[in-house]
Design an enzyme around this catalytic site. Structure first.
Site, PDB file in Angstrom:
ATOM      1  NE  ARG A 151     -25.421  14.761  -5.704  1.00 36.53           N
ATOM      2  CZ  ARG A 151     -24.224  14.314  -5.375  1.00 36.53           C
ATOM      3  NH1 ARG A 151     -23.137  14.980  -5.732  1.00 36.53           N
ATOM      4  NH2 ARG A 151     -24.073  13.187  -4.705  1.00 36.53           N
TER       5      ARG A 151
ATOM      6  CG  HIS B   8     -17.771  26.294  -5.612  1.00 39.89           C
ATOM      7  ND1 HIS B   8     -18.822  26.290  -6.509  1.00 39.89           N
ATOM      8  CD2 HIS B   8     -17.699  27.565  -5.141  1.00 39.89           C
ATOM      9  CE1 HIS B   8     -19.357  27.506  -6.576  1.00 39.89           C
ATOM     10  NE2 HIS B   8     -18.692  28.304  -5.752  1.00 39.89           N
TER      11      HIS B   8
ATOM     12  CG  ASN C 105     -15.679  32.169  -6.258  1.00 40.57           C
ATOM     13  OD1 ASN C 105     -14.491  32.101  -6.574  1.00 40.57           O
ATOM     14  ND2 ASN C 105     -16.613  31.441  -6.859  1.00 40.57           N
TER      15      ASN C 105
ATOM     16  CG  HIS D   4     -20.746  29.099  -1.570  1.00 41.01           C
ATOM     17  ND1 HIS D   4     -21.151  30.399  -1.309  1.00 41.01           N
ATOM     18  CD2 HIS D   4     -20.384  29.078  -2.877  1.00 41.01           C
ATOM     19  CE1 HIS D   4     -21.042  31.117  -2.421  1.00 41.01           C
ATOM     20  NE2 HIS D   4     -20.564  30.346  -3.385  1.00 41.01           N
TER      21      HIS D   4
ATOM     22  CB  VAL E 137     -24.741  32.558  -3.044  1.00 38.36           C
ATOM     23  CG1 VAL E 137     -25.650  32.350  -1.839  1.00 38.36           C
ATOM     24  CG2 VAL E 137     -25.439  32.135  -4.329  1.00 38.36           C
TER      25      VAL E 137
HETATM   26  P1  AMP Z   1     -20.418  31.651  -6.212  1.00 39.83           P
HETATM   27  O1  AMP Z   1     -20.254  32.327  -7.530  1.00 39.83           O
HETATM   28  O2  AMP Z   1     -19.128  31.112  -5.669  1.00 39.83           O
HETATM   29  O3  AMP Z   1     -21.165  32.494  -5.210  1.00 39.83           O
HETATM   30  O4  AMP Z   1     -21.271  30.352  -6.496  1.00 39.83           O
HETATM   31  C1  AMP Z   1     -22.642  30.228  -6.265  1.00 39.83           C
HETATM   32  C2  AMP Z   1     -23.023  28.851  -6.728  1.00 39.83           C
HETATM   33  O5  AMP Z   1     -24.300  28.558  -6.216  1.00 39.83           O
HETATM   34  C3  AMP Z   1     -23.090  28.673  -8.241  1.00 39.83           C
HETATM   35  O6  AMP Z   1     -22.199  27.636  -8.634  1.00 39.83           O
HETATM   36  C4  AMP Z   1     -24.549  28.319  -8.501  1.00 39.83           C
HETATM   37  O7  AMP Z   1     -24.694  27.368  -9.525  1.00 39.83           O
HETATM   38  C5  AMP Z   1     -24.982  27.765  -7.157  1.00 39.83           C
HETATM   39  N1  AMP Z   1     -26.394  27.863  -6.844  1.00 39.83           N
HETATM   40  C6  AMP Z   1     -27.197  28.953  -6.949  1.00 39.83           C
HETATM   41  N2  AMP Z   1     -28.422  28.681  -6.499  1.00 39.83           N
HETATM   42  C7  AMP Z   1     -28.396  27.394  -6.074  1.00 39.83           C
HETATM   43  C8  AMP Z   1     -29.357  26.522  -5.484  1.00 39.83           C
HETATM   44  N3  AMP Z   1     -30.616  26.928  -5.236  1.00 39.83           N
HETATM   45  N4  AMP Z   1     -28.987  25.252  -5.184  1.00 39.83           N
HETATM   46  C9  AMP Z   1     -27.735  24.832  -5.434  1.00 39.83           C
HETATM   47  N5  AMP Z   1     -26.771  25.615  -5.977  1.00 39.83           N
HETATM   48  C10 AMP Z   1     -27.099  26.872  -6.293  1.00 39.83           C
END
Ligand code: AMP
Length: 125
Positions: free
Chosen positions: A34, A111, A96, A109, A105
């Site tokens: 999540r 979403h 992204n 990933h 990150v």
């Molecule tokens: P992005 O901008 O596509 O790289 O999205 C990174 C996503 O990672 C964001 O929606 C954050 O809320 C999520 N995120 C960051 N740290 C964590 C974590 N430790 N556990 C779960 N989600 C995270």
């Protein structure tokens, strides 16, 4: 030019068990958990266990087994979360990449968002 992967990113730390996560599904090559800051009733992140920075990196360099596992894991998460077209009313997948994609990150990933009407895909800049 080749892809550069930073193994200190937060999802690499999750994969190494250094920080916790709320797991939805784990398979041989993939992990779904999540999002910490959900933007919809369903907001799950699906990542490959391999060191891939973005979808294009994964699509170019992952093995066929990793690609099949990851693709099927995404479908399974949608089904388990009740947002697939067999179990619910639909979902949106977003991945992204890089600066223009506003990737926070640097580990691939996807979403998976759903559970409410999500509106149009992009706001006008
Ligand atoms: P992005 O901008 O596509 O790289 O999205 C990174 C996503 O990672 C964001 O929606 C954050 O809320 C999520 N995120 C960051 N740290 C964590 C974590 N430790 N556990 C779960 N989600 C995270």
């Amino acid at each position: 030019m080749s892809y550069t992967y930073d193994d200190q990113n937060i999802f690499a730390k999750i994969l190494r068990g250094e920080i916790p996560n709320t797991t939805v599904l784990e398979t041989e090559h993939s992990l779904a958990f999540r999002d910490l800051y959900p933007q919809a009733p369903t907001h799950v992140l699906v990542i490959p266990k391999g060191a891939y920075v973005s979808y294009d990196h994964f699509a170019e360099e992952a093995s066929a087994a990793e690609i099949v596992d990851y693709t099927r894991a995404i479908a399974e998460v949608c089904r388990l979360e009740g947002v697939s077209l067999t179990t619910g009313d639909g979902f949106r997948m977003i991945s992204n990449a890089g600066a223009d994609g506003v990737q926070e990150v640097p580990h691939l990933h996807i979403h998976i968002l759903g559970g409410r009407h999500l509106g149009r895909m992009l706001a006008k800049a």
